[in-house]
Each structure stands twice: as C-alpha cells, then as structure tokens.
Design a protein around this motif. Structure first.
Motif, PDB file in Angstrom:
ATOM      1  N   ILE A  97       5.383  -8.941  10.310  1.00  0.00           N
ATOM      2  CA  ILE A  97       6.588  -8.377  10.939  1.00  0.00           C
ATOM      3  C   ILE A  97       6.568  -8.492  12.452  1.00  0.00           C
ATOM      4  O   ILE A  97       7.558  -8.176  13.119  1.00  0.00           O
ATOM      5  CB  ILE A  97       6.806  -6.913  10.508  1.00  0.00           C
ATOM      6  N   GLY A  98       5.438  -8.922  13.002  1.00  0.00           N
ATOM      7  CA  GLY A  98       5.375  -9.180  14.434  1.00  0.00           C
ATOM      8  C   GLY A  98       5.272  -7.959  15.310  1.00  0.00           C
ATOM      9  O   GLY A  98       5.614  -8.002  16.499  1.00  0.00           O
ATOM     10  N   ARG A  99       4.756  -6.868  14.760  1.00  0.00           N
ATOM     11  CA  ARG A  99       4.564  -5.641  15.539  1.00  0.00           C
ATOM     12  C   ARG A  99       3.589  -4.745  14.790  1.00  0.00           C
ATOM     13  O   ARG A  99       3.359  -4.937  13.591  1.00  0.00           O
ATOM     14  CB  ARG A  99       5.893  -4.908  15.732  1.00  0.00           C
ATOM     15  N   PRO A 100       2.992  -3.759  15.497  1.00  0.00           N
ATOM     16  CA  PRO A 100       2.104  -2.824  14.802  1.00  0.00           C
ATOM     17  C   PRO A 100       2.880  -2.026  13.751  1.00  0.00           C
ATOM     18  O   PRO A 100       4.086  -1.789  13.897  1.00  0.00           O
ATOM     19  CB  PRO A 100       1.595  -1.901  15.924  1.00  0.00           C
ATOM     20  N   THR A 101       2.188  -1.632  12.699  1.00  0.00           N
ATOM     21  CA  THR A 101       2.828  -0.775  11.712  1.00  0.00           C
ATOM     22  C   THR A 101       2.998   0.633  12.281  1.00  0.00           C
ATOM     23  O   THR A 101       2.336   1.025  13.242  1.00  0.00           O
ATOM     24  CB  THR A 101       2.007  -0.723  10.414  1.00  0.00           C
ATOM     25  N   THR A 102       3.889   1.386  11.687  1.00  0.00           N
ATOM     26  CA  THR A 102       4.238   2.725  12.181  1.00  0.00           C
ATOM     27  C   THR A 102       3.103   3.712  11.913  1.00  0.00           C
ATOM     28  O   THR A 102       2.689   3.889  10.757  1.00  0.00           O
ATOM     29  CB  THR A 102       5.507   3.231  11.483  1.00  0.00           C
ATOM     30  N   PRO A 103       2.590   4.379  12.943  1.00  0.00           N
ATOM     31  CA  PRO A 103       1.525   5.369  12.720  1.00  0.00           C
ATOM     32  C   PRO A 103       1.990   6.514  11.817  1.00  0.00           C
ATOM     33  O   PRO A 103       3.167   6.911  11.867  1.00  0.00           O
ATOM     34  CB  PRO A 103       1.225   5.872  14.136  1.00  0.00           C
ATOM     35  N   ASP A 139      -1.920  -0.664   9.659  1.00  0.00           N
ATOM     36  CA  ASP A 139      -2.991  -1.096  10.561  1.00  0.00           C
ATOM     37  C   ASP A 139      -4.156  -0.113  10.599  1.00  0.00           C
ATOM     38  O   ASP A 139      -5.292  -0.503  10.825  1.00  0.00           O
ATOM     39  CB  ASP A 139      -2.444  -1.260  11.984  1.00  0.00           C
ATOM     40  N   VAL A 140      -3.870   1.176  10.408  1.00  0.00           N
ATOM     41  CA  VAL A 140      -4.897   2.218  10.563  1.00  0.00           C
ATOM     42  C   VAL A 140      -4.988   3.064   9.299  1.00  0.00           C
ATOM     43  O   VAL A 140      -4.023   3.730   8.915  1.00  0.00           O
ATOM     44  CB  VAL A 140      -4.582   3.122  11.771  1.00  0.00           C
ATOM     45  N   ALA A 141      -6.148   3.040   8.657  1.00  0.00           N
ATOM     46  CA  ALA A 141      -6.373   3.876   7.481  1.00  0.00           C
ATOM     47  C   ALA A 141      -6.787   5.276   7.915  1.00  0.00           C
ATOM     48  O   ALA A 141      -7.424   5.457   8.944  1.00  0.00           O
ATOM     49  CB  ALA A 141      -7.448   3.265   6.594  1.00  0.00           C
ATOM     50  N   TRP A 142      -6.410   6.263   7.119  1.00  0.00           N
ATOM     51  CA  TRP A 142      -6.700   7.656   7.482  1.00  0.00           C
ATOM     52  C   TRP A 142      -7.259   8.412   6.272  1.00  0.00           C
ATOM     53  O   TRP A 142      -7.029   8.047   5.130  1.00  0.00           O
ATOM     54  CB  TRP A 142      -5.443   8.362   7.999  1.00  0.00           C
ATOM     55  N   ALA A 153       4.968   2.821   7.172  1.00  0.00           N
ATOM     56  CA  ALA A 153       6.291   3.377   6.901  1.00  0.00           C
ATOM     57  C   ALA A 153       7.059   2.467   5.947  1.00  0.00           C
ATOM     58  O   ALA A 153       6.863   1.251   5.917  1.00  0.00           O
ATOM     59  CB  ALA A 153       7.072   3.537   8.202  1.00  0.00           C
ATOM     60  N   ARG A 154       7.958   3.048   5.173  1.00  0.00           N
ATOM     61  CA  ARG A 154       8.795   2.232   4.284  1.00  0.00           C
ATOM     62  C   ARG A 154       9.515   1.141   5.065  1.00  0.00           C
ATOM     63  O   ARG A 154       9.687   0.023   4.573  1.00  0.00           O
ATOM     64  CB  ARG A 154       9.830   3.113   3.580  1.00  0.00           C
ATOM     65  N   ALA A 155       9.951   1.474   6.276  1.00  0.00           N
ATOM     66  CA  ALA A 155      10.684   0.487   7.077  1.00  0.00           C
ATOM     67  C   ALA A 155       9.823  -0.730   7.386  1.00  0.00           C
ATOM     68  O   ALA A 155      10.346  -1.849   7.509  1.00  0.00           O
ATOM     69  CB  ALA A 155      11.185   1.131   8.366  1.00  0.00           C
ATOM     70  N   ASP A 156       8.517  -0.548   7.528  1.00  0.00           N
ATOM     71  CA  ASP A 156       7.621  -1.675   7.785  1.00  0.00           C
ATOM     72  C   ASP A 156       7.591  -2.619   6.581  1.00  0.00           C
ATOM     73  O   ASP A 156       7.684  -3.844   6.722  1.00  0.00           O
ATOM     74  CB  ASP A 156       6.204  -1.180   8.082  1.00  0.00           C
ATOM     75  N   TYR A 157       7.447  -2.034   5.382  1.00  0.00           N
ATOM     76  CA  TYR A 157       7.431  -2.847   4.169  1.00  0.00           C
ATOM     77  C   TYR A 157       8.790  -3.504   3.928  1.00  0.00           C
ATOM     78  O   TYR A 157       8.866  -4.646   3.467  1.00  0.00           O
ATOM     79  CB  TYR A 157       7.056  -1.990   2.957  1.00  0.00           C
ATOM     80  N   ALA A 158       9.867  -2.781   4.233  1.00  0.00           N
ATOM     81  CA  ALA A 158      11.209  -3.339   4.070  1.00  0.00           C
ATOM     82  C   ALA A 158      11.413  -4.534   4.991  1.00  0.00           C
ATOM     83  O   ALA A 158      12.036  -5.535   4.613  1.00  0.00           O
ATOM     84  CB  ALA A 158      12.256  -2.266   4.344  1.00  0.00           C
ATOM     85  N   ASN A 186       0.861  -1.182   0.000  1.00  0.00           N
ATOM     86  CA  ASN A 186       0.000   0.000   0.000  1.00  0.00           C
ATOM     87  C   ASN A 186       0.901   1.236   0.000  1.00  0.00           C
ATOM     88  O   ASN A 186       2.117   1.150  -0.151  1.00  0.00           O
ATOM     89  CB  ASN A 186      -0.932  -0.033   1.218  1.00  0.00           C
ATOM     90  N   TRP A 187       0.324   2.405   0.239  1.00  0.00           N
ATOM     91  CA  TRP A 187       1.058   3.674   0.216  1.00  0.00           C
ATOM     92  C   TRP A 187       2.072   3.736   1.357  1.00  0.00           C
ATOM     93  O   TRP A 187       1.943   3.074   2.383  1.00  0.00           O
ATOM     94  CB  TRP A 187       0.077   4.823   0.359  1.00  0.00           C
ATOM     95  N   TYR A 188       3.088   4.555   1.162  1.00  0.00           N
ATOM     96  CA  TYR A 188       4.079   4.810   2.209  1.00  0.00           C
ATOM     97  C   TYR A 188       3.676   6.055   3.000  1.00  0.00           C
ATOM     98  O   TYR A 188       3.259   7.065   2.412  1.00  0.00           O
ATOM     99  CB  TYR A 188       5.467   5.037   1.605  1.00  0.00           C
ATOM    100  N   ASN A 189       3.853   5.996   4.316  1.00  0.00           N
ATOM    101  CA  ASN A 189       3.642   7.210   5.122  1.00  0.00           C
ATOM    102  C   ASN A 189       4.453   8.368   4.569  1.00  0.00           C
ATOM    103  O   ASN A 189       4.010   9.528   4.570  1.00  0.00           O
ATOM    104  CB  ASN A 189       4.087   6.965   6.570  1.00  0.00           C
ATOM    105  N   GLU A 190       5.660   8.062   4.124  1.00  0.00           N
ATOM    106  CA  GLU A 190       6.578   9.103   3.661  1.00  0.00           C
ATOM    107  C   GLU A 190       6.061   9.857   2.440  1.00  0.00           C
ATOM    108  O   GLU A 190       6.529  10.971   2.145  1.00  0.00           O
ATOM    109  CB  GLU A 190       7.945   8.484   3.339  1.00  0.00           C
TER     110      GLU A 190
END
Length: 281
Positions: free
Chosen positions: A266-272, A196-199, A169-174, A137-141
């Motif tokens: 990835i075993g953790r929430p994605t970056t807000p 995890d959270v759409a905006w 965040a890109r780091a999540d996808y990486a 999906n889209w990157y926060n950046e």
C-alpha cells in the motif's frame, strides 16, 4: 473493467469500494453486492442484491462482471458453503480474476477460524478460476469491544498468554485489496498481509489505558478459566469455547509476524493499534 465487491454493506466490503474509487476506479466500473442493497446505497456506485444464501441473486449479481472481491462471510460455521455460491457463479460468468479475503498463513494455521478459509481456498483452486489470495491477519478493530469494556472494568481479560498479534486497520487491508483488483498479473498470487508492529495483551492494555485515560491491566487466565468466565458472562458453551480457542491460537503464535508485505503493497506504514482505538473509543 467491472469489479464486483461482495458484502459491500459490511465493514471491509464498504472500505474496499471506497478504496477502489480513491485509487482511480470509475464509479460506473464498481458494483457493490449486498444482502440488503439499501444499506450500501450511499457508496455512490451501482448496488445489486447479493445474498450468499440465495445463489440466484449471486448469479445475477455477477452478470457482466470481470473481477470479483469475495469478502469472507461473517457467519462462522456457514462460510464455506456461502463462498461456494460465489465461486460457482464466478466460474459460470467467466470472471477473469477472483480475490478472496482469507486468513493469515491459512495453509498452515491451526487457528480456530482457519478451517473454513482453508476449505474456501480449496474450492477456489478446484474451480480453476484465476484467483489471488489476500490472507489478512487480525483487524485492529477487533479489539474495540475489549477496550470499551475495559473503560468500565479496568481490565483486558485473555488466555492469549504472551502471544503477539500483527494486526492492521481494516482500511489498510481494503487498500491492499483495491490495489490488487486494479492491478495486472495478479492471478496465482498469495499475499500474507499483516500489520507492521505486533503487540501483546499487555501492550493492548497499555494502549487502552492511553486512549481511555485510566489504568488498564491485562488479566491473564488459563483457557479453562477463560471459558468459565465467558459462560458466567452469558455465553453458551460452544461460543465460550470458540472464543477461548481463538486466544489459544494467538498464544501459539498464529498471528505473530514481522512481515511487511502489507505496508510495502500500500506504500505506507500500517495503522498503529492505538490510532484505531483512539478514533473508535
């Protein structure tokens, strides 16, 4: 097992290399492919020249490689042809797995950037390569530019309406890419990856206000009004239409999701979103 990451001097490719190392890959087993090798020299792994537009460099870069992360080119309009060079070289090299960073729900997407991803997926399937699709999906950046501009104008201008974006965040996808490249039994899998959270654009404006410490509002416009504003800002007709078309895709719900495949992987929430904006702005 040797893993090659294409586009390793770019934002996502660089992070994939870093996450491979963080996830336990030996530096000697990771190869960074870059059009300008000097730009990836600080990654701590072997760097090779890999220019999507020069197939001879692609073929040389894939020699002795077992797995490949094909990071989507940033050159819209030329991606499919550039990706073909990597796919053909991967077939010739007999790689055991190719992981491609595609677009979220590419198979049914009508988003403006979808066609080249769909064509690349078709090329991969036709090649017979063992492959895994990472449909990001889209990157926060992607929102940093709009928020930086909002620091001056106090506005987020869009024609995305009430459409929501489940970015990460890109780091999540990486991190997801690294896990897949290091994992077993990945060939044939398709991962639909989203935050995890759409905006909404209103929520983007609220996040911008929070990190900037000033009032920011979402100024909603129609597609035609958006094109006119972009042209007035100096964009050519084609580029202005393309940008507005991306917002139209968002308005149509192309990037909305409540899927948690990414965070589960990835075993953790994605970056807000607000955390990424705060770090950047």
């Amino acid at each position: 097992m040797t893993i090659l990451v294409t586009g390793a001097s770019g934002h996502l490719g660089r992070l994939i290399v870093e996450r491979l190392l963080a996830r336990g890959a030996a530096a000697s087993d990771v190869v960074a492919g870059a059009r300008t090798p000097a730009r990836a020299a600080d990654l701590g792994v072997r760097v090779v020249e890999l220019d999507y537009d020069r197939p001879e460099t692609v073929a040389a870069a894939l020699e002795g490689v077992d797995r490949v992360a094909l990071v989507s080119s940033s050159e819209v309009g030329r991606r499919a042809a550039q990706h073909r060079a990597v796919i053909d070289a991967a077939v010739a090299a007999g790689v055991e797995l190719l992981a491609y960073t595609s677009l979220f729900r590419a198979a049914e997407s009508t988003h403006a950037v979808a066609p080249e991803h769909v064509e690349t997926e078709r090329l991969i399937a036709a090649s017979g390569l063992p492959a895994v699709l990472l449909r990001n999906n889209w990157y926060n950046e992607n929102q940093i530019g709009a928020v930086t501009l909002a620091a001056q104008t106090g506005q987020i201008v869009s024609s995305a309406g009430e459409g929501r974006i489940a970015s990460a965040a890109r780091a999540d996808y990486a991190d997801a890419a690294a896990l897949v490249l290091l994992g077993d039994d990945q060939a044939g899998r398709v991962y639909e990856l989203a935050g995890d959270v759409a905006w909404s654009q209103d929520e983007l404006a609220a996040a911008a206000a929070e990190v900037l410490g000033r009032d920011v509002v979402h100024h909603a416009v129609t597609t035609q009004e958006h094109i006119a504003l972009l042209e007035a800002a100096g964009l050519d007709v084609g580029t202005a239409g393309f940008v507005a078309a991306m917002d139209a895709g968002t308005a149509a719900g192309q990037l909305d999701s409540d899927d948690h495949t990414l965070s589960t992987l990835i075993g953790r929430p994605t970056t807000p979103l607000v955390d990424t904006l705060r770090a950047a702005v």
